[in-house]
Design a protein around this motif. Structure first.
Motif, PDB file in Angstrom:
ATOM      1  N   ILE A 158      87.700  50.604  40.706  1.00  0.00           N
ATOM      2  CA  ILE A 158      86.381  51.180  40.441  1.00  0.00           C
ATOM      3  C   ILE A 158      85.599  51.349  41.737  1.00  0.00           C
ATOM      4  CG2 ILE A 158      84.121  50.717  39.395  1.00  0.00           C
ATOM      5  CD1 ILE A 158      85.610  49.413  37.051  1.00  0.00           C
ATOM      6  N   GLU A 159      85.580  50.316  42.568  1.00  0.00           N
ATOM      7  CA  GLU A 159      84.837  50.389  43.827  1.00  0.00           C
ATOM      8  C   GLU A 159      85.406  51.473  44.745  1.00  0.00           C
ATOM      9  OE1 GLU A 159      83.113  47.330  47.192  1.00  0.00           O
ATOM     10  OE2 GLU A 159      85.147  46.993  46.443  1.00  0.00           O
ATOM     11  N   SER A 160      86.726  51.502  44.869  1.00  0.00           N
ATOM     12  CA  SER A 160      87.371  52.447  45.776  1.00  0.00           C
ATOM     13  C   SER A 160      87.186  53.886  45.312  1.00  0.00           C
ATOM     14  CB  SER A 160      88.871  52.128  45.887  1.00  0.00           C
ATOM     15  OG  SER A 160      89.078  50.804  46.328  1.00  0.00           O
ATOM     16  N   ILE A 161      87.435  54.126  44.018  1.00  0.00           N
ATOM     17  CA  ILE A 161      87.313  55.481  43.481  1.00  0.00           C
ATOM     18  C   ILE A 161      85.872  55.970  43.561  1.00  0.00           C
ATOM     19  CG2 ILE A 161      87.474  56.856  41.366  1.00  0.00           C
ATOM     20  CD1 ILE A 161      89.898  55.088  40.591  1.00  0.00           C
ATOM     21  N   ALA A 162      84.917  55.089  43.245  1.00  0.00           N
ATOM     22  CA  ALA A 162      83.507  55.482  43.270  1.00  0.00           C
ATOM     23  C   ALA A 162      83.067  55.853  44.685  1.00  0.00           C
ATOM     24  CB  ALA A 162      82.635  54.366  42.719  1.00  0.00           C
ATOM     25  N   ASP A 163      83.490  55.076  45.684  1.00  0.00           N
ATOM     26  CA  ASP A 163      83.137  55.401  47.070  1.00  0.00           C
ATOM     27  C   ASP A 163      83.704  56.755  47.464  1.00  0.00           C
ATOM     28  OD1 ASP A 163      81.614  53.187  47.673  1.00  0.00           O
ATOM     29  OD2 ASP A 163      83.276  52.018  48.494  1.00  0.00           O
ATOM     30  N   PHE A 164      84.956  56.991  47.108  1.00  0.00           N
ATOM     31  CA  PHE A 164      85.588  58.277  47.447  1.00  0.00           C
ATOM     32  C   PHE A 164      84.901  59.433  46.726  1.00  0.00           C
ATOM     33  CE2 PHE A 164      88.605  61.636  46.280  1.00  0.00           C
ATOM     34  CZ  PHE A 164      88.972  62.081  47.539  1.00  0.00           C
ATOM     35  N   PHE A 167      81.546  60.282  48.353  1.00  0.00           N
ATOM     36  CA  PHE A 167      81.748  60.959  49.632  1.00  0.00           C
ATOM     37  C   PHE A 167      82.200  62.405  49.417  1.00  0.00           C
ATOM     38  CE2 PHE A 167      84.339  62.218  53.267  1.00  0.00           C
ATOM     39  CZ  PHE A 167      83.463  61.959  54.312  1.00  0.00           C
ATOM     40  N   ALA A 168      83.138  62.583  48.484  1.00  0.00           N
ATOM     41  CA  ALA A 168      83.641  63.935  48.192  1.00  0.00           C
ATOM     42  C   ALA A 168      82.544  64.799  47.608  1.00  0.00           C
ATOM     43  CB  ALA A 168      84.819  63.848  47.230  1.00  0.00           C
ATOM     44  N   HIS A 169      81.710  64.217  46.739  1.00  0.00           N
ATOM     45  CA  HIS A 169      80.622  64.967  46.115  1.00  0.00           C
ATOM     46  C   HIS A 169      79.617  65.442  47.165  1.00  0.00           C
ATOM     47  CE1 HIS A 169      77.819  66.177  42.973  1.00  0.00           C
ATOM     48  NE2 HIS A 169      76.874  65.456  43.549  1.00  0.00           N
ATOM     49  N   LYS A 170      79.266  64.557  48.087  1.00  0.00           N
ATOM     50  CA  LYS A 170      78.303  64.931  49.128  1.00  0.00           C
ATOM     51  C   LYS A 170      78.840  66.029  50.029  1.00  0.00           C
ATOM     52  CE  LYS A 170      75.453  60.792  49.595  1.00  0.00           C
ATOM     53  NZ  LYS A 170      74.970  59.736  50.530  1.00  0.00           N
ATOM     54  N   SER A 171      80.153  66.029  50.244  1.00  0.00           N
ATOM     55  CA  SER A 171      80.752  67.029  51.130  1.00  0.00           C
ATOM     56  C   SER A 171      80.694  68.439  50.539  1.00  0.00           C
ATOM     57  CB  SER A 171      82.201  66.663  51.439  1.00  0.00           C
ATOM     58  OG  SER A 171      83.011  66.747  50.276  1.00  0.00           O
ATOM     59  N   ILE A 180      73.618  62.403  41.535  1.00  0.00           N
ATOM     60  CA  ILE A 180      75.061  62.472  41.400  1.00  0.00           C
ATOM     61  C   ILE A 180      75.497  62.013  40.015  1.00  0.00           C
ATOM     62  CG2 ILE A 180      75.249  60.185  42.495  1.00  0.00           C
ATOM     63  CD1 ILE A 180      78.073  60.997  43.394  1.00  0.00           C
ATOM     64  N   GLN A 181      76.305  62.821  39.358  1.00  0.00           N
ATOM     65  CA  GLN A 181      76.846  62.493  38.032  1.00  0.00           C
ATOM     66  C   GLN A 181      78.307  62.913  37.985  1.00  0.00           C
ATOM     67  OE1 GLN A 181      73.854  63.646  34.811  1.00  0.00           O
ATOM     68  NE2 GLN A 181      72.804  64.377  36.657  1.00  0.00           N
ATOM     69  N   TYR A 182      78.987  62.633  39.088  1.00  0.00           N
ATOM     70  CA  TYR A 182      80.382  63.039  39.257  1.00  0.00           C
ATOM     71  C   TYR A 182      81.290  61.832  39.095  1.00  0.00           C
ATOM     72  CZ  TYR A 182      84.622  64.467  41.792  1.00  0.00           C
ATOM     73  OH  TYR A 182      85.913  64.724  42.150  1.00  0.00           O
ATOM     74  N   GLY A 183      82.341  61.972  38.282  1.00  0.00           N
ATOM     75  CA  GLY A 183      83.309  60.889  38.112  1.00  0.00           C
ATOM     76  C   GLY A 183      82.679  59.644  37.523  1.00  0.00           C
ATOM     77  N   LEU A 184      82.927  58.504  38.156  1.00  0.00           N
ATOM     78  CA  LEU A 184      82.396  57.234  37.663  1.00  0.00           C
ATOM     79  C   LEU A 184      80.880  57.179  37.723  1.00  0.00           C
ATOM     80  CD1 LEU A 184      84.962  54.782  39.313  1.00  0.00           C
ATOM     81  CD2 LEU A 184      84.795  55.353  36.889  1.00  0.00           C
ATOM     82  N   TRP A 185      80.288  58.014  38.587  1.00  0.00           N
ATOM     83  CA  TRP A 185      78.833  58.021  38.728  1.00  0.00           C
ATOM     84  C   TRP A 185      78.145  58.630  37.510  1.00  0.00           C
ATOM     85  CZ3 TRP A 185      76.669  55.658  42.969  1.00  0.00           C
ATOM     86  CH2 TRP A 185      77.562  55.300  43.977  1.00  0.00           C
TER      87      TRP A 185
END
Length: 319
Positions: A158-164, A167-171, A180-185
């Motif tokens: 959860i921690e690893s995927i959420a961080d990625f 970062f991907a969303h901001k890019s 942000i409401q992407y993936g786990l967020w």
């Protein structure tokens, strides 16, 4: 070979000295050059050092010790690497803008990091120490071992995927006025915090497995020390909920959207954020359709307390 006895049979002194020395060295470099490049990296890598040091000193390479030590080293490597990469991309860490040039305020952060790293590592430190490794233990694979591994794995994922994902969303340069409401967020406002809390509780359950079974010959003092290491996951949870986690994220983020709504280009920013709060759990991931229907007292039970809420008229410029 038998485990090495260094200063004390729990490895408390040697690990505290190593942590203090490593963090003060990091502080000296950061203070001298007035930059933030190594601050979080020093914290994460310190966990790796303590895990490897105690595993080697303990000289007990059974499955439980190896798995627990590798878990900490894997977590530390990913976190330290990610945070270093992030700060190199951004250039600085805004958390330190007000204290970087103040010696004692900046030092206080590093002292806090000493306490956190050492305390959070206690479950593994004690497991690898002679107090445990010099005695027989139940075979690896107990129900406690499996429970700990599952919780750690889930939390780390959860921690690893959420961080990625963040970062991907901001890019992608998303709209500034939409949270942000992407993936786990989509299911939690702070999934990395939830994942980190979960993985440290999983590690603690794994490390105390020898003391929760009738198999083995651990003395009562060792069992007490292992159970006492619960201060590790507790401190991490307290820090993330009441320290450098939620308090540094919730109100500042809300203020950003409130101030943004004053810009004619983003008139709906504050409304978007209010709707986001109503349907997104603050910590524990839950489907938005479920969370939005929960009564307020249930949301309070999940940690969505008024102390995190930004009130423009009351908070003003204090955030």
């Amino acid at each position: 070979m038998s485990p090495a006895n260094v200063l004390d049979r729990y490895y408390l002194a040697i690990t505290f000295l190593v942590t203090t020395g490593y963090q003060l060295l990091g502080f000296a470099i950061a203070w001298t050059f007035q930059f933030d490049k190594i601050t979080d990296f020093t914290g994460g890598s310190n966990f790796f050092i303590l895990a490897l040091l105690t595993l080697c000193l303990g000289n007990t390479y059974n499955a439980r010790n190896i798995v627990a030590s590798v878990f900490v080293m894997v977590w530390a490597t990913r976190l330290a690497g990610f945070l270093l990469f992030r700060v190199l991309k951004t250039g600085s860490d805004t958390r330190f803008d007000d204290i970087r040039s103040h010696f004692f305020k900046f030092l206080a952060f590093w002292v806090g990091q000493i306490i956190w790293v050492w305390t959070a590592s206690l479950p593994l430190i004690i497991l690898n120490s002679p107090s445990v490794s010099a005695h027989s233990q139940p075979a690896f694979g107990t129900s406690k071992d499996i429970t700990g591994i599952v919780l750690w794995s889930l939390g780390w994922a959860i921690e690893s995927i959420a961080d990625f994902q963040k970062f991907a969303h901001k890019s992608t340069k998303p709209p500034k006025d939409i949270p942000i409401q992407y993936g786990l967020w989509k299911y939690s406002r702070h999934p990395p915090y939830f994942g980190e809390i979960l993985l440290w509780w999983g590690l603690w359950i794994l490390t105390i497995s020898p003391s929760t079974n009738n198999v083995g010959d651990l003395p009562q003092s060792t069992k007490s020390a292992q159970f006492g290491s619960v201060v590790g996951p507790l401190l991490t949870m307290i820090i993330l909920i009441f320290g450098s986690g939620l308090p540094t994220a919730e109100k500042p983020t809300a203020k950003k959207f409130y101030e943004m709504s004053k810009d004619p280009e983003y008139p709906n920013a504050w409304t978007n954020y209010q709707e986001y709060l109503a349907r997104t759990s603050i910590l524990v991931p839950l489907p938005p359709s479920l969370y939005s229907r929960l009564p307020q007292f249930v949301k309070w039970g999940l940690g969505d307390w008024n102390i995190w809420k930004y009130e423009p008229e009351k908070d003003g410029q204090d955030v």
